[in-house]
Design a protein around this motif. Sequence first.
Motif, PDB file in Angstrom:
ATOM      1  N   SER A 175       0.853  -1.177   0.000  1.00  0.00           N
ATOM      2  CA  SER A 175       0.000   0.000   0.000  1.00  0.00           C
ATOM      3  C   SER A 175       0.895   1.235   0.000  1.00  0.00           C
ATOM      4  CB  SER A 175      -0.945  -0.013   1.200  1.00  0.00           C
ATOM      5  OG  SER A 175      -1.835   1.085   1.121  1.00  0.00           O
ATOM      6  N   CYS A 176       1.414   1.636   1.155  1.00  0.00           N
ATOM      7  CA  CYS A 176       2.174   2.882   1.247  1.00  0.00           C
ATOM      8  C   CYS A 176       3.513   2.847   0.515  1.00  0.00           C
ATOM      9  CB  CYS A 176       2.408   3.251   2.709  1.00  0.00           C
ATOM     10  SG  CYS A 176       3.365   2.027   3.624  1.00  0.00           S
ATOM     11  N   THR A 177       4.047   1.668   0.245  1.00  0.00           N
ATOM     12  CA  THR A 177       5.319   1.587  -0.485  1.00  0.00           C
ATOM     13  C   THR A 177       5.120   1.653  -1.996  1.00  0.00           C
ATOM     14  OG1 THR A 177       5.193  -0.806  -0.132  1.00  0.00           O
ATOM     15  CG2 THR A 177       6.733   0.430   1.252  1.00  0.00           C
ATOM     16  N   GLY A 178       3.895   1.583  -2.453  1.00  0.00           N
ATOM     17  CA  GLY A 178       3.565   1.871  -3.838  1.00  0.00           C
ATOM     18  C   GLY A 178       4.296   1.080  -4.902  1.00  0.00           C
ATOM     19  N   GLY A 179       4.710  -0.127  -4.600  1.00  0.00           N
ATOM     20  CA  GLY A 179       5.397  -0.959  -5.583  1.00  0.00           C
ATOM     21  C   GLY A 179       6.908  -0.967  -5.445  1.00  0.00           C
ATOM     22  N   GLU A 180       7.444  -0.154  -4.545  1.00  0.00           N
ATOM     23  CA  GLU A 180       8.900  -0.086  -4.360  1.00  0.00           C
ATOM     24  C   GLU A 180       9.471  -1.422  -3.897  1.00  0.00           C
ATOM     25  OE1 GLU A 180      12.745   1.616  -4.307  1.00  0.00           O
ATOM     26  OE2 GLU A 180      10.868   2.317  -5.192  1.00  0.00           O
ATOM     27  N   LEU A 181       8.742  -2.096  -3.040  1.00  0.00           N
ATOM     28  CA  LEU A 181       9.180  -3.394  -2.533  1.00  0.00           C
ATOM     29  C   LEU A 181       9.267  -4.401  -3.677  1.00  0.00           C
ATOM     30  CD1 LEU A 181       9.872  -4.902   0.085  1.00  0.00           C
ATOM     31  CD2 LEU A 181       7.438  -5.327   0.409  1.00  0.00           C
ATOM     32  N   THR A 182       8.233  -4.434  -4.497  1.00  0.00           N
ATOM     33  CA  THR A 182       8.223  -5.334  -5.655  1.00  0.00           C
ATOM     34  C   THR A 182       9.319  -4.970  -6.648  1.00  0.00           C
ATOM     35  OG1 THR A 182       5.840  -5.669  -5.426  1.00  0.00           O
ATOM     36  CG2 THR A 182       6.812  -6.190  -7.568  1.00  0.00           C
ATOM     37  N   LYS A 183       9.493  -3.684  -6.860  1.00  0.00           N
ATOM     38  CA  LYS A 183      10.540  -3.212  -7.779  1.00  0.00           C
ATOM     39  C   LYS A 183      11.912  -3.688  -7.340  1.00  0.00           C
ATOM     40  CE  LYS A 183      12.681   1.084  -9.396  1.00  0.00           C
ATOM     41  NZ  LYS A 183      12.671   2.566  -9.257  1.00  0.00           N
TER      42      LYS A 183
ATOM     43  N   THR B  94      -8.633   0.592  12.080  1.00  0.00           N
ATOM     44  CA  THR B  94      -8.246   1.494  10.985  1.00  0.00           C
ATOM     45  C   THR B  94      -7.366   0.754   9.982  1.00  0.00           C
ATOM     46  OG1 THR B  94      -6.169   2.489  11.770  1.00  0.00           O
ATOM     47  CG2 THR B  94      -8.240   3.434  12.618  1.00  0.00           C
ATOM     48  N   VAL B  95      -7.278   1.335   8.786  1.00  0.00           N
ATOM     49  CA  VAL B  95      -6.569   0.654   7.700  1.00  0.00           C
ATOM     50  C   VAL B  95      -5.062   0.632   7.925  1.00  0.00           C
ATOM     51  CG1 VAL B  95      -6.288   2.693   6.218  1.00  0.00           C
ATOM     52  CG2 VAL B  95      -6.509   0.423   5.179  1.00  0.00           C
ATOM     53  N   VAL B  96      -4.541   1.620   8.651  1.00  0.00           N
ATOM     54  CA  VAL B  96      -3.107   1.607   8.981  1.00  0.00           C
ATOM     55  C   VAL B  96      -2.963   1.022  10.378  1.00  0.00           C
ATOM     56  CG1 VAL B  96      -1.021   2.997   9.277  1.00  0.00           C
ATOM     57  CG2 VAL B  96      -2.682   3.616   7.518  1.00  0.00           C
ATOM     58  N   SER B  97      -2.833  -0.287  10.406  1.00  0.00           N
ATOM     59  CA  SER B  97      -2.792  -0.976  11.692  1.00  0.00           C
ATOM     60  C   SER B  97      -2.074  -2.305  11.549  1.00  0.00           C
ATOM     61  CB  SER B  97      -4.219  -1.228  12.226  1.00  0.00           C
ATOM     62  OG  SER B  97      -4.930  -2.086  11.335  1.00  0.00           O
ATOM     63  N   GLU B  98      -1.651  -2.816  12.683  1.00  0.00           N
ATOM     64  CA  GLU B  98      -0.990  -4.127  12.736  1.00  0.00           C
ATOM     65  C   GLU B  98      -1.911  -5.216  12.193  1.00  0.00           C
ATOM     66  OE1 GLU B  98       0.736  -7.134  16.229  1.00  0.00           O
ATOM     67  OE2 GLU B  98       0.086  -5.086  16.707  1.00  0.00           O
TER      68      GLU B  98
ATOM     69  N   TYR C  65      -3.878  -0.078  -3.014  1.00  0.00           N
ATOM     70  CA  TYR C  65      -3.769   1.254  -2.426  1.00  0.00           C
ATOM     71  C   TYR C  65      -5.057   1.677  -1.725  1.00  0.00           C
ATOM     72  CZ  TYR C  65      -0.599   5.245  -2.267  1.00  0.00           C
ATOM     73  OH  TYR C  65       0.298   6.204  -1.859  1.00  0.00           O
ATOM     74  N   ALA C  66      -6.163   1.463  -2.402  1.00  0.00           N
ATOM     75  CA  ALA C  66      -7.456   1.834  -1.820  1.00  0.00           C
ATOM     76  C   ALA C  66      -7.898   0.785  -0.800  1.00  0.00           C
ATOM     77  CB  ALA C  66      -8.505   1.967  -2.913  1.00  0.00           C
ATOM     78  N   THR C  67      -8.563   1.249   0.245  1.00  0.00           N
ATOM     79  CA  THR C  67      -9.015   0.334   1.299  1.00  0.00           C
ATOM     80  C   THR C  67      -9.922  -0.761   0.738  1.00  0.00           C
ATOM     81  OG1 THR C  67      -8.894   2.090   2.950  1.00  0.00           O
ATOM     82  CG2 THR C  67     -10.265   0.190   3.488  1.00  0.00           C
ATOM     83  N   GLU C  68     -10.822  -0.380  -0.183  1.00  0.00           N
ATOM     84  CA  GLU C  68     -11.747  -1.370  -0.718  1.00  0.00           C
ATOM     85  C   GLU C  68     -11.052  -2.477  -1.482  1.00  0.00           C
ATOM     86  OE1 GLU C  68     -12.206   2.393  -3.369  1.00  0.00           O
ATOM     87  OE2 GLU C  68     -11.935   1.892  -1.242  1.00  0.00           O
ATOM     88  N   LYS C  69      -9.868  -2.177  -2.062  1.00  0.00           N
ATOM     89  CA  LYS C  69      -9.119  -3.211  -2.786  1.00  0.00           C
ATOM     90  C   LYS C  69      -8.429  -4.163  -1.814  1.00  0.00           C
ATOM     91  CE  LYS C  69     -10.446  -1.608  -6.639  1.00  0.00           C
ATOM     92  NZ  LYS C  69     -11.539  -2.331  -7.342  1.00  0.00           N
TER      93      LYS C  69
ATOM     94  N   SER D 229       3.717  -7.531   3.387  1.00  0.00           N
ATOM     95  CA  SER D 229       2.651  -6.528   3.254  1.00  0.00           C
ATOM     96  C   SER D 229       3.071  -5.215   3.906  1.00  0.00           C
ATOM     97  CB  SER D 229       1.345  -7.022   3.885  1.00  0.00           C
ATOM     98  OG  SER D 229       1.463  -7.078   5.294  1.00  0.00           O
ATOM     99  N   THR D 230       2.548  -4.117   3.349  1.00  0.00           N
ATOM    100  CA  THR D 230       2.800  -2.795   3.938  1.00  0.00           C
ATOM    101  C   THR D 230       1.510  -1.987   3.942  1.00  0.00           C
ATOM    102  OG1 THR D 230       3.337  -1.712   1.812  1.00  0.00           O
ATOM    103  CG2 THR D 230       5.144  -2.759   3.003  1.00  0.00           C
ATOM    104  N   THR D 231       1.276  -1.264   5.030  1.00  0.00           N
ATOM    105  CA  THR D 231       0.176  -0.322   5.093  1.00  0.00           C
ATOM    106  C   THR D 231       0.622   0.847   5.967  1.00  0.00           C
ATOM    107  OG1 THR D 231      -2.143   0.036   5.694  1.00  0.00           O
ATOM    108  CG2 THR D 231      -0.922  -1.567   7.018  1.00  0.00           C
TER     109      THR D 231
END
Length: 414
Positions: free
Chosen positions: A281-289, A328-332, A308-312, A353-355
Motif C-alpha cells: 500500500s504505502c510503499t507503492g510498488g517499491e518493494l516489488t521493484k 483502521t486501515v493503517v494498523s498491525e 492502495y485503496a481500502t476497498e481493494k 505486506s505494507t500499510t
Amino acid sequence: MEKAVLITIGDEILSGNTVDTNSNFIAAELKNIGIQVSQVFTISDEIKTIKKTLHSALEIGNVVITTGGLGPTRDDKTKKALAEFFNDEIALDEVTFDHLKRYMERRGRLEILERNREQAFVPTKSLVFQNYYGTAPCMMMEQDGKLCFSLPGVPYEVKPLIKDQIIPYLKDKFHLHYISTRIVSVVGIPESILADIIEDWELALPDNMALSYLPVGTRVKLRLTAKGDNEEILQQQLEDQVQKLLPLVQDHTIATSEDKIEKILGDMLSEKKLTISTAESCTGGELTKMITSNSGSSKYFLGGIIAYATEKKVDILKVSQDTVDQYTVVSEQVAQEMAKGCQKLFDTNISLSTTGVAGPGKGEDGKEVGTVYYTIRINEREQTSKLYMPHLERLDFMNFVSQKILQDLIGMLI
C-alpha cells in the motif's frame, strides 16, 4: 595509481531536473580497472567555465572524462571549449560522417542527416570513438600524456562507450593496478558501536587496504578495498581479513560478499527454493521493484499487488471490513490480514505486506505521516513491525521501508 576526474556538463543537472547517474557508473567502471576517481565536477554549459574546469581537472588527474554538452547545432559550446583549450580547430571528419550516415540509414532517418551533420565536426587532433547508440561521438584529446575524453550525456550512450571502448583503451594505455573489494553487511549494531567493536581489526589492516562504512537504512555495509598488482593475491588477502572480522560481528552478519539487499535475498530464496509475493500500500510498488530488479527473480517471485485503496484490500486481499472499522486501515491487524490474503492469492511460501502513510498529508484514518506497519509471513510464521519516520520525504520513506523489510526477512531466514 592513475587518477581520474569526471566533469558533468549541463544546466539540467545543476537545476536538479536531471540526476547525474553517469558519474556513478563511470567511477565504478574505472575502479574495476584500478583507476581512482579523485573528484567530480558539475558545471554549466559555458565555454569559459568548461575551459577553467578542464585546467583544474588536468592538474588533479591524468584521465579526465566529460559527459554532456554535445549537440547537433553550431553553438555546441563543449566542442568549442575543447578546441580552444587544446589549441585546435574543428573540422568535418569524413569517417565520423560516414558512420553517422550509416547510423541514420539503419534507423530510416536519412531525412535528418544534414541537420545532424555538425556532429561529425570534431577537433582535428582528437581520437574519435564512434557512438553506435546515438549521433554524438566521443572525442579524446591528449596533452603531456594526460587524456581527456568528451562523451555525450545520454546514459544509454555513455555506458557502451565506456565499457566497450574507453575501458579497453585505458587498459592498453596504462599499467594499471587492480582494485578489489569485499562487502560485509551488518545489521542490528549502530555504526558508532560497530566502529568500536572492530577498531583493533581495522587498525591492523595492511597498508594496501582501506575500510569504508556505508549505512543503508538500518544496515551498515563494511566495504573493504584492496589495491595491488596481482588480483588473485588481493582476493586472498580480502578473504583472510573477512575471516578475521567475522568472529567480531558473526551474529549480526547477513552477507559477506553481495552488496545490494535484494541480491542477498534473491540468492537466499533460490538456495532455499522459496517463493515470495507482495501486497503493498504505502510503499507503492517499491518493494516489488526491488525484488524484481534482481536477475533471475522469476524463479522465486510469483506476483504482487498494490492495494492502495481500502476497498481493494478488502475485495482482493480479503481483509475484513470489520478489522478496518475497528483498528483502521493503517494498523498491525490489517497488515497481518493483507499478508495472509496475499500468501493465499499467490500461493507462496513467503508474503510481505505494507500499510501506512507516506505523506505529505495524513492518512484517511488520521494516522501521522511516516507511520507504517508491515508483516512478513513465512508459511505459518508471522512477524509484524511498526516504523515511524516523519522526517523522511515520500520517496525516501518508500525506499527505507522496503530496504528494512527485505533486511528483516533475511534475518528471519538465516
